[in-house]
Design a protein around this motif. Structure first.
Motif, PDB file in Angstrom:
ATOM      1  N   ALA A  76       0.829  -1.203   0.000  1.00  0.00           N
ATOM      2  CA  ALA A  76       0.000   0.000   0.000  1.00  0.00           C
ATOM      3  C   ALA A  76       0.868   1.260   0.000  1.00  0.00           C
ATOM      4  O   ALA A  76       0.572   2.231  -0.714  1.00  0.00           O
ATOM      5  CB  ALA A  76      -0.933  -0.008   1.206  1.00  0.00           C
ATOM      6  N   ALA A  77       1.938   1.240   0.779  1.00  0.00           N
ATOM      7  CA  ALA A  77       2.833   2.401   0.829  1.00  0.00           C
ATOM      8  C   ALA A  77       3.499   2.634  -0.519  1.00  0.00           C
ATOM      9  O   ALA A  77       3.646   3.787  -0.964  1.00  0.00           O
ATOM     10  CB  ALA A  77       3.890   2.191   1.918  1.00  0.00           C
ATOM     11  N   GLU A  78       3.886   1.564  -1.190  1.00  0.00           N
ATOM     12  CA  GLU A  78       4.511   1.684  -2.510  1.00  0.00           C
ATOM     13  C   GLU A  78       3.535   2.268  -3.522  1.00  0.00           C
ATOM     14  O   GLU A  78       3.879   3.145  -4.319  1.00  0.00           O
ATOM     15  CB  GLU A  78       4.994   0.308  -2.974  1.00  0.00           C
ATOM     16  CG  GLU A  78       5.842   0.333  -4.235  1.00  0.00           C
ATOM     17  CD  GLU A  78       7.227   0.889  -3.987  1.00  0.00           C
ATOM     18  OE1 GLU A  78       7.656   1.747  -4.787  1.00  0.00           O
ATOM     19  OE2 GLU A  78       7.872   0.477  -2.997  1.00  0.00           O
ATOM     20  N   LEU A  79       2.296   1.786  -3.495  1.00  0.00           N
ATOM     21  CA  LEU A  79       1.283   2.276  -4.428  1.00  0.00           C
ATOM     22  C   LEU A  79       0.955   3.748  -4.169  1.00  0.00           C
ATOM     23  O   LEU A  79       0.822   4.546  -5.107  1.00  0.00           O
ATOM     24  CB  LEU A  79       0.017   1.438  -4.310  1.00  0.00           C
ATOM     25  CG  LEU A  79       0.101   0.004  -4.842  1.00  0.00           C
ATOM     26  CD1 LEU A  79      -1.159  -0.770  -4.462  1.00  0.00           C
ATOM     27  CD2 LEU A  79       0.293  -0.012  -6.346  1.00  0.00           C
ATOM     28  N   GLU A  80       0.819   4.116  -2.918  1.00  0.00           N
ATOM     29  CA  GLU A  80       0.498   5.508  -2.585  1.00  0.00           C
ATOM     30  C   GLU A  80       1.633   6.442  -2.982  1.00  0.00           C
ATOM     31  O   GLU A  80       1.404   7.587  -3.382  1.00  0.00           O
ATOM     32  CB  GLU A  80       0.184   5.620  -1.100  1.00  0.00           C
ATOM     33  CG  GLU A  80      -1.173   4.986  -0.739  1.00  0.00           C
ATOM     34  CD  GLU A  80      -1.400   4.879   0.755  1.00  0.00           C
ATOM     35  OE1 GLU A  80      -0.409   5.026   1.516  1.00  0.00           O
ATOM     36  OE2 GLU A  80      -2.551   4.647   1.169  1.00  0.00           O
ATOM     37  N   ALA A  81       2.878   5.947  -2.907  1.00  0.00           N
ATOM     38  CA  ALA A  81       4.014   6.757  -3.349  1.00  0.00           C
ATOM     39  C   ALA A  81       3.953   7.003  -4.860  1.00  0.00           C
ATOM     40  O   ALA A  81       4.415   8.049  -5.341  1.00  0.00           O
ATOM     41  CB  ALA A  81       5.324   6.062  -2.981  1.00  0.00           C
ATOM     42  N   LEU A  82       3.382   6.071  -5.594  1.00  0.00           N
ATOM     43  CA  LEU A  82       3.214   6.244  -7.040  1.00  0.00           C
ATOM     44  C   LEU A  82       2.106   7.233  -7.365  1.00  0.00           C
ATOM     45  O   LEU A  82       2.083   7.805  -8.454  1.00  0.00           O
ATOM     46  CB  LEU A  82       2.895   4.900  -7.700  1.00  0.00           C
ATOM     47  CG  LEU A  82       3.994   3.844  -7.700  1.00  0.00           C
ATOM     48  CD1 LEU A  82       3.464   2.527  -8.273  1.00  0.00           C
ATOM     49  CD2 LEU A  82       5.196   4.320  -8.505  1.00  0.00           C
ATOM     50  N   GLY A  83       1.157   7.403  -6.447  1.00  0.00           N
ATOM     51  CA  GLY A  83       0.029   8.286  -6.678  1.00  0.00           C
ATOM     52  C   GLY A  83      -1.321   7.599  -6.638  1.00  0.00           C
ATOM     53  O   GLY A  83      -2.354   8.218  -6.904  1.00  0.00           O
ATOM     54  N   VAL A  84      -1.332   6.304  -6.297  1.00  0.00           N
ATOM     55  CA  VAL A  84      -2.578   5.556  -6.231  1.00  0.00           C
ATOM     56  C   VAL A  84      -3.350   5.937  -4.971  1.00  0.00           C
ATOM     57  O   VAL A  84      -2.777   6.004  -3.874  1.00  0.00           O
ATOM     58  CB  VAL A  84      -2.311   4.034  -6.236  1.00  0.00           C
ATOM     59  CG1 VAL A  84      -3.625   3.251  -6.116  1.00  0.00           C
ATOM     60  CG2 VAL A  84      -1.575   3.633  -7.504  1.00  0.00           C
ATOM     61  N   GLU A  85      -4.635   6.163  -5.122  1.00  0.00           N
ATOM     62  CA  GLU A  85      -5.506   6.402  -3.973  1.00  0.00           C
ATOM     63  C   GLU A  85      -6.167   5.080  -3.583  1.00  0.00           C
ATOM     64  O   GLU A  85      -6.774   4.408  -4.427  1.00  0.00           O
ATOM     65  CB  GLU A  85      -6.575   7.436  -4.297  1.00  0.00           C
ATOM     66  CG  GLU A  85      -7.507   7.733  -3.131  1.00  0.00           C
ATOM     67  CD  GLU A  85      -8.596   8.730  -3.474  1.00  0.00           C
ATOM     68  OE1 GLU A  85      -9.236   9.256  -2.552  1.00  0.00           O
ATOM     69  OE2 GLU A  85      -8.804   8.978  -4.680  1.00  0.00           O
ATOM     70  N   ILE A  86      -6.055   4.675  -2.333  1.00  0.00           N
ATOM     71  CA  ILE A  86      -6.605   3.413  -1.854  1.00  0.00           C
ATOM     72  C   ILE A  86      -7.731   3.713  -0.866  1.00  0.00           C
ATOM     73  O   ILE A  86      -7.513   4.358   0.171  1.00  0.00           O
ATOM     74  CB  ILE A  86      -5.523   2.546  -1.180  1.00  0.00           C
ATOM     75  CG1 ILE A  86      -4.402   2.233  -2.163  1.00  0.00           C
ATOM     76  CG2 ILE A  86      -6.137   1.252  -0.634  1.00  0.00           C
ATOM     77  CD1 ILE A  86      -3.224   1.490  -1.541  1.00  0.00           C
ATOM     78  N   LEU A  87      -8.932   3.241  -1.185  1.00  0.00           N
ATOM     79  CA  LEU A  87     -10.084   3.427  -0.315  1.00  0.00           C
ATOM     80  C   LEU A  87     -10.564   2.057   0.154  1.00  0.00           C
ATOM     81  O   LEU A  87     -11.099   1.275  -0.631  1.00  0.00           O
ATOM     82  CB  LEU A  87     -11.209   4.149  -1.071  1.00  0.00           C
ATOM     83  CG  LEU A  87     -10.874   5.537  -1.638  1.00  0.00           C
ATOM     84  CD1 LEU A  87     -12.068   6.110  -2.385  1.00  0.00           C
ATOM     85  CD2 LEU A  87     -10.425   6.487  -0.527  1.00  0.00           C
ATOM     86  N   THR A  88     -10.357   1.735   1.423  1.00  0.00           N
ATOM     87  CA  THR A  88     -10.807   0.471   1.993  1.00  0.00           C
ATOM     88  C   THR A  88     -12.139   0.676   2.713  1.00  0.00           C
ATOM     89  O   THR A  88     -12.593   1.802   2.922  1.00  0.00           O
ATOM     90  CB  THR A  88      -9.758  -0.097   2.954  1.00  0.00           C
ATOM     91  OG1 THR A  88      -9.477   0.879   3.980  1.00  0.00           O
ATOM     92  CG2 THR A  88      -8.469  -0.423   2.204  1.00  0.00           C
ATOM     93  N   ASP A  89     -12.750  -0.447   3.112  1.00  0.00           N
ATOM     94  CA  ASP A  89     -14.078  -0.410   3.742  1.00  0.00           C
ATOM     95  C   ASP A  89     -15.055   0.421   2.896  1.00  0.00           C
ATOM     96  O   ASP A  89     -15.882   1.172   3.422  1.00  0.00           O
ATOM     97  CB  ASP A  89     -13.988   0.170   5.165  1.00  0.00           C
ATOM     98  CG  ASP A  89     -13.212  -0.742   6.099  1.00  0.00           C
ATOM     99  OD1 ASP A  89     -13.477  -1.961   6.096  1.00  0.00           O
ATOM    100  OD2 ASP A  89     -12.323  -0.234   6.801  1.00  0.00           O
ATOM    101  N   THR A  90     -14.929   0.264   1.589  1.00  0.00           N
ATOM    102  CA  THR A  90     -15.731   1.035   0.646  1.00  0.00           C
ATOM    103  C   THR A  90     -16.567   0.086  -0.195  1.00  0.00           C
ATOM    104  O   THR A  90     -16.020  -0.746  -0.932  1.00  0.00           O
ATOM    105  CB  THR A  90     -14.831   1.897  -0.265  1.00  0.00           C
ATOM    106  OG1 THR A  90     -14.050   2.777   0.541  1.00  0.00           O
ATOM    107  CG2 THR A  90     -15.658   2.692  -1.248  1.00  0.00           C
ATOM    108  N   ILE A  91     -17.868   0.199  -0.086  1.00  0.00           N
ATOM    109  CA  ILE A  91     -18.775  -0.700  -0.803  1.00  0.00           C
ATOM    110  C   ILE A  91     -19.363   0.021  -2.006  1.00  0.00           C
ATOM    111  O   ILE A  91     -19.937   1.108  -1.882  1.00  0.00           O
ATOM    112  CB  ILE A  91     -19.904  -1.190   0.127  1.00  0.00           C
ATOM    113  CG1 ILE A  91     -19.297  -1.957   1.313  1.00  0.00           C
ATOM    114  CG2 ILE A  91     -20.879  -2.074  -0.633  1.00  0.00           C
ATOM    115  CD1 ILE A  91     -20.317  -2.406   2.336  1.00  0.00           C
ATOM    116  N   VAL A  92     -19.201  -0.597  -3.176  1.00  0.00           N
ATOM    117  CA  VAL A  92     -19.720  -0.007  -4.408  1.00  0.00           C
ATOM    118  C   VAL A  92     -21.222  -0.255  -4.503  1.00  0.00           C
ATOM    119  O   VAL A  92     -21.698  -1.383  -4.314  1.00  0.00           O
ATOM    120  CB  VAL A  92     -18.999  -0.605  -5.634  1.00  0.00           C
ATOM    121  CG1 VAL A  92     -19.649  -0.117  -6.925  1.00  0.00           C
ATOM    122  CG2 VAL A  92     -17.521  -0.234  -5.613  1.00  0.00           C
TER     123      VAL A  92
END
Length: 461
Positions: A259-275
């Motif tokens: 997750a830290a690697e992805l966020e450093a790239l610019g990825v936004e991670i939203l957990t506990d999120t129901i579509v």
């Protein structure tokens, strides 16, 4: 109209009464039909053809595609980082080499009483029939049809989301991605400096996470392929996960590192999120929030194809997977086996079925091969024992994380970096050897190294 699974071009349309001595000779052979040419199915027919040959056995692969590509590579095809034409395997030529026959057709059902596999009519892109529907006799049948994405009944998923279940879908994603990048490049040239490609990925398992990283790798390289004003800063990827964290199959520490690697790239991670709904250019959540997305990739779960739920009386679980016993035979028909993502096998004392992974399909293919050999030799069948060898996730060129399990390391070992990358790469190499044998498999591994140097880094057509 019935047939004995002979390859296209032969007079399959002839009736049994008019096919003469040749048809009777075919009927005398033990016919083993495998439906599905994914990792498990292709490995299985290779071993069966090599073991039994063509004299007394007829090994037939029924598959709706002409070529095979290893499914864990599809995220690279979708991002343009891998040219599938260089890595795919043609079923026809592969079958000639290993002693099985390839039947190009779409699986349409079975008749257990008559022991027939039905295929749908084969049509070209204009709707013109190429080959009529057929029925292929079997003595033993192995269903390896794989899984499909589970939309969970959420509105708009089937209509507006993209999937990565096969090469066609991966090519479609790449085409739409390139068009979006070209559109943003044009907009920036026209003065719209805030223009971006927005991508939503629903599901934070290996497929979604690996695709997110690969997209940033591709975006970084696009400036060298004619899109001078486009780079990774023009890309916005959002990962939506219903659970509390990404990569639930990995230890929490490794998931946090990813997750830290992805966020450093610019990825936004939203957990506990129901579509709640997928819209044409957005994803709406249950909390009312809406994420703009020109492309939405659905990677939220796997189930069996819908037709497995009512496949001539075979038992299926709520996820449309065929229920099998420890021998991997279906519970209601000893002549039918199921392997891979389309089967549900729950080991004794386990709470859940074996997860849909490439390593499970590989191990099941080996077990079914051994059990078919046991049947032909009159020996008792063996129970399938799943050996979880861990999980590995590659974040493109940026990082690789995972855990290894097994007797060699005495349990579970978390790995990152170079060691994890070597282990991840070895999985594909093992697959190449499994489907091609040692000599050609090692040759292809060597060719792969050369191709990484000489071929373009991105496929943009």
């Amino acid at each position: 109209m019935t047939a004995n699974g002979e390859p296209q071009g032969n007079p399959l349309e002839k009736s049994q009464e008019n096919s003469g001595d040749k048809s009777k000779e075919k009927q005398s052979k033990t016919q083993i039909v495998v439906v599905g040419g994914g990792a498990g199915g292709l490995e299985l027919v290779r071993r069966l053809g090599d073991r039994f040959g063509r004299d007394d056995y007829d090994i037939i692969l029924v598959e709706r595609n002409r070529t095979h590509i290893w499914k864990p590579l599809l995220h690279e095809v979708a991002a343009g980082s891998l040219d599938a034409n260089m890595d795919e395997v043609g079923y026809g030529g592969h079958g000639v080499r290993w002693g099985y026959r390839f039947f190009y057709g779409t699986f349409a059902g079975i008749d257990r009483e008559k022991r027939l596999v039905h295929t749908a009519p084969l049509k070209d892109e204009d709707g013109r029939e190429i080959i009529a529907a057929h029925a292929i006799r079997y003595d033993y049948l192995v269903l390896a049809v794989g899984g499909v994405s589970n939309d969970f009944g959420i509105p708009g998923v089937l209509e507006h989301a993209l999937f990565l279940e096969d090469r066609t879908q991966a090519d479609h994603f790449r085409s739409k991605l390139l068009n979006a990048c070209l559109r943003v490049t044009h907009n920036v040239a026209q003065g719209q400096t805030d223009s971006m490609v927005r991508i939503a990925i629903v599901g934070a398992g290996a497929t979604g996470i690996e695709l997110a990283a690969e997209l940033y790798n591709a975006a970084h390289a696009l400036r060298h392929y004619g899109l001078e004003v486009f780079d990774e800063t023009r890309l916005k990827v959002t990962i939506l996960e219903a659970g509390p964290r990404i990569l639930p199959a990995l230890p929490e520490k490794l998931a946090e590192a990813a997750a830290a690697e992805l966020e450093a790239l610019g990825v936004e991670i939203l957990t506990d999120t129901i579509v709640e709904e997928v819209q044409p250019f957005a994803v709406k959540m249950k909390d009312g929030k809406t994420i703009p997305a020109e492309l939405t990739l659905w990677a939220a779960g796997v189930k069996g194809p819908d037709y497995l739920a009512s496949l001539d009386g075979l038992e299926a679980d709520p996820a449309n997977r065929l229920v099998v016993r420890a021998s991997l035979q279906t519970t209601r028909d000893d002549r039918i086996f199921a392997i891979g993502d389309c089967c549900a096998y729950t080991p004794e004392n386990a709470e859940r079925p074996i997860p849909p992974r490439a390593q499970a399909a590989h191990q099941m293919a080996n077990q079914v091969f051994e059990n078919i050999v046991c049947i032909t030799e009159g020996r008792p069948l063996k129970d399938f024992v799943y050996n979880d060898r861990g999980s590995l996730v590659a974040l493109s060129r940026f990082s690789t994380v995972g855990s290894l399990m097994g007797n060699l390391i005495g349990g579970r070992m978390a790995i990152e970096g170079r060691l994890a990358r070597i282990a991840y790469t070895s999985l594909y190499r093992m697959h190449l050897i499994a489907i091609h044998g040692w000599i050609k498999g090692l040759a292809l591994i060597l060719v792969g190294h050369v191709n990484r140097i000489v071929r373009p880094k991105l496929k943009l057509h």
